[in-house]
Design a protein around this motif. Structure first.
Motif, PDB file in Angstrom:
ATOM      1  N   ARG A   1      26.280  11.245 -40.629  1.00  0.00           N
ATOM      2  CA  ARG A   1      26.373  11.287 -39.176  1.00  0.00           C
ATOM      3  C   ARG A   1      25.120  11.898 -38.546  1.00  0.00           C
ATOM      4  N   ILE A   2      24.473  12.852 -39.249  1.00  0.00           N
ATOM      5  CA  ILE A   2      23.240  13.495 -38.781  1.00  0.00           C
ATOM      6  C   ILE A   2      22.143  13.196 -39.796  1.00  0.00           C
ATOM      7  N   SER A   3      20.994  12.845 -39.314  1.00  0.00           N
ATOM      8  CA  SER A   3      19.902  12.471 -40.221  1.00  0.00           C
ATOM      9  C   SER A   3      18.563  12.617 -39.506  1.00  0.00           C
ATOM     10  N   MET A   4      17.489  12.507 -40.334  1.00  0.00           N
ATOM     11  CA  MET A   4      16.106  12.492 -39.843  1.00  0.00           C
ATOM     12  C   MET A   4      15.375  11.342 -40.496  1.00  0.00           C
ATOM     13  N   SER A   5      14.244  10.987 -39.935  1.00  0.00           N
ATOM     14  CA  SER A   5      13.444   9.909 -40.480  1.00  0.00           C
ATOM     15  C   SER A   5      12.826  10.331 -41.817  1.00  0.00           C
TER      16      SER A   5
END
Length: 436
Positions: free
Chosen positions: A109-113
């Motif tokens: 649900r939460i992420s970064m590149s």
């Protein structure tokens, strides 16, 4: 409506880039992408003195770590503004590309590149926003090797009304008001060179000192010294200039890159600049020093000034002649000469005394020999007497012959000579009597 949102996002991203620009301390000027000027100093020193152009930087790191994939890290934290005021770690990511999510609820649900450390975009993506996601998010960028730390804050509010959804800047941070169940991107952009991969040789860390003579542009300044973290040193210009301008050998370990200029003269004045480069860390700073050389310092004469003859009230007073006795010390050569005379006199007296002693001993020895001969006369034989008489005769003849100056004298001497004694051999006479 969509165009308005894009413009708002672009403005917010621009606002986040502004604090990152001030990360390199207070900037006084920057020209055409050159190194950032962080300080300008005006220094004045008297002629013949020593000037120290102080250039310090604690942001230059001189230790190396082989685990540089763990040196760069970004982590997102959530500060909830409820009654408990709790701080929660949401996600962190290392330069190697590994992401770690601390709450299982946020998984997928939460992420970064994945390319965040390549393109400098560390924005946090939250899908299916819920009311529990409200709070202040902080994007923390760390570079442990380069000692760089940066924090960017974003406030997230959640609403159920589409009309209340908006984004704005409250003077300290960006505020996002998003709709429940939608997707939001919390911006954290830093495209500084520090976040790009680079080699880590010691040649990446270098300090330069330049000097601009009056009327010379910055890009045409004379290079004085290049000093690398590896210990390599390069000095330029004539020999006398290299001897009077130098940097400490412990510059990189102490973070002190000050330039010491000894025996200041008028030609030494000008504009000096200290360039600090850390190519791997993206550090490119410059400090400018305006050095002027004044007149030399003269000693402080505290004594009162002498009165001029015209100002002296006793100028017309006739002075009584004064007798000054001057005693000149004897020259050292005169003393040596007198000492030589004394030594010569003592030596002569010693020689005379030795001669007298030897002469007296010789006379005593002759007297002793005469006494011994006299004591032995009673035991003299006829042969000895005969020999003595013969010797006496020969001696008398030799003495008489010495007076022979002509024949007349010779005859006179012979007439005056007594008859020679007759030598009688008693043994022969006794034998003759026996035979008769």
């Amino acid at each position: 409506m969509e165009t308005t949102r894009v413009n708002i996002i672009a403005r917010i991203l621009l606002l986040f880039q502004i604090p990152a620009a001030f990360f390199h301390t207070v900037v006084s000027g920057q020209n055409n992408g050159e190194s950032i000027v962080v300080a300008v100093y005006n220094i004045s020193a008297p002629t013949g003195s020593e000037a120290i152009l102080q250039c310090h930087s604690q942001r230059m790191v001189w230790t190396q770590d082989q685990l540089k994939d763990r040196q760069r890290v970004v982590h997102w934290d959530l500060f909830r503004s409820g009654t408990d005021y709790t701080m929660e770690r949401v996600l962190d990511m290392f330069s190697a590309g590994d992401q770690r999510i601390y709450n299982g609820y946020n998984k997928d649900r939460i992420s970064m590149s994945k390319t965040a450390f390549d393109d400098g975009n560390f924005s946090l993506v939250i899908k299916d926003v819920a009311m529990s996601d409200r709070g202040i998010y902080s994007c923390n960028l760390h570079h442990h090797y380069c000692h760089l730390y940066e924090t960017i804050k974003v406030q997230l509010n959640v609403t159920k009304s589409p009309r209340k959804e908006r984004r704005f800047w409250d003077g300290e941070k960006a505020v996002f008001v998003v709709l429940v169940g939608s997707m939001v991107v919390l911006p954290c952009v830093n495209r500084q060179p520090v976040w790009t991969e680079a080699h880590s040789e010691e040649d990446q860390q270098v300090v330069h000192w330049d000097r601009q003579l009056p009327g010379v542009r910055h890009d045409r300044a004379d290079r004085l010294i290049d000093l690398y973290a590896s210990g390599e040193r390069r000095q330029y210009g004539p020999l006398f200039l290299r001897r009077k301008m130098n940097i400490s050998t412990d510059a990189f370990s102490l973070g002190d890159f000050s330039l010491i200029v000894s025996d200041l003269q008028r030609p030494d004045q000008g504009v000096y600049s200290c360039h600090l480069h850390h190519h791997y860390c993206g550090l490119d700073e410059r400090r400018i020093f305006h050095l002027s050389v004044g007149p030399p310092l003269y000693p402080d004469l505290s004594a009162a000034p002498r009165i001029l003859p015209n100002d002296d009230p006793n100028t017309n007073v006739v002075e009584v002649p004064r007798v000054i006795n001057v005693i000149l010390p004897e020259h050292q050569g005169h003393f040596l000469q007198q000492l030589g005379y004394i030594l010569a006199t003592v030596l002569m007296l010693a020689l005379i005394a030795i001669g007298l002693i030897l002469l007296s001993r010789r006379c005593k020895k002759r007297a002793l020999e005469y006494d011994l001969r006299r004591s032995e006369r009673g035991n003299v034989t006829t042969n000895d007497f005969e020999m003595g008489a013969t010797e006496l005769k020969m001696c008398n003849q030799e003495e008489m012959r010495r007076d022979y100056k002509n024949n007349l004298l010779k005859e006179k001497v012979e007439l005056s000579k007594p008859p020679s004694p007759k030598v009688i051999d008693l043994d022969q006479e006794m034998n003759k009597t026996a035979w008769k």
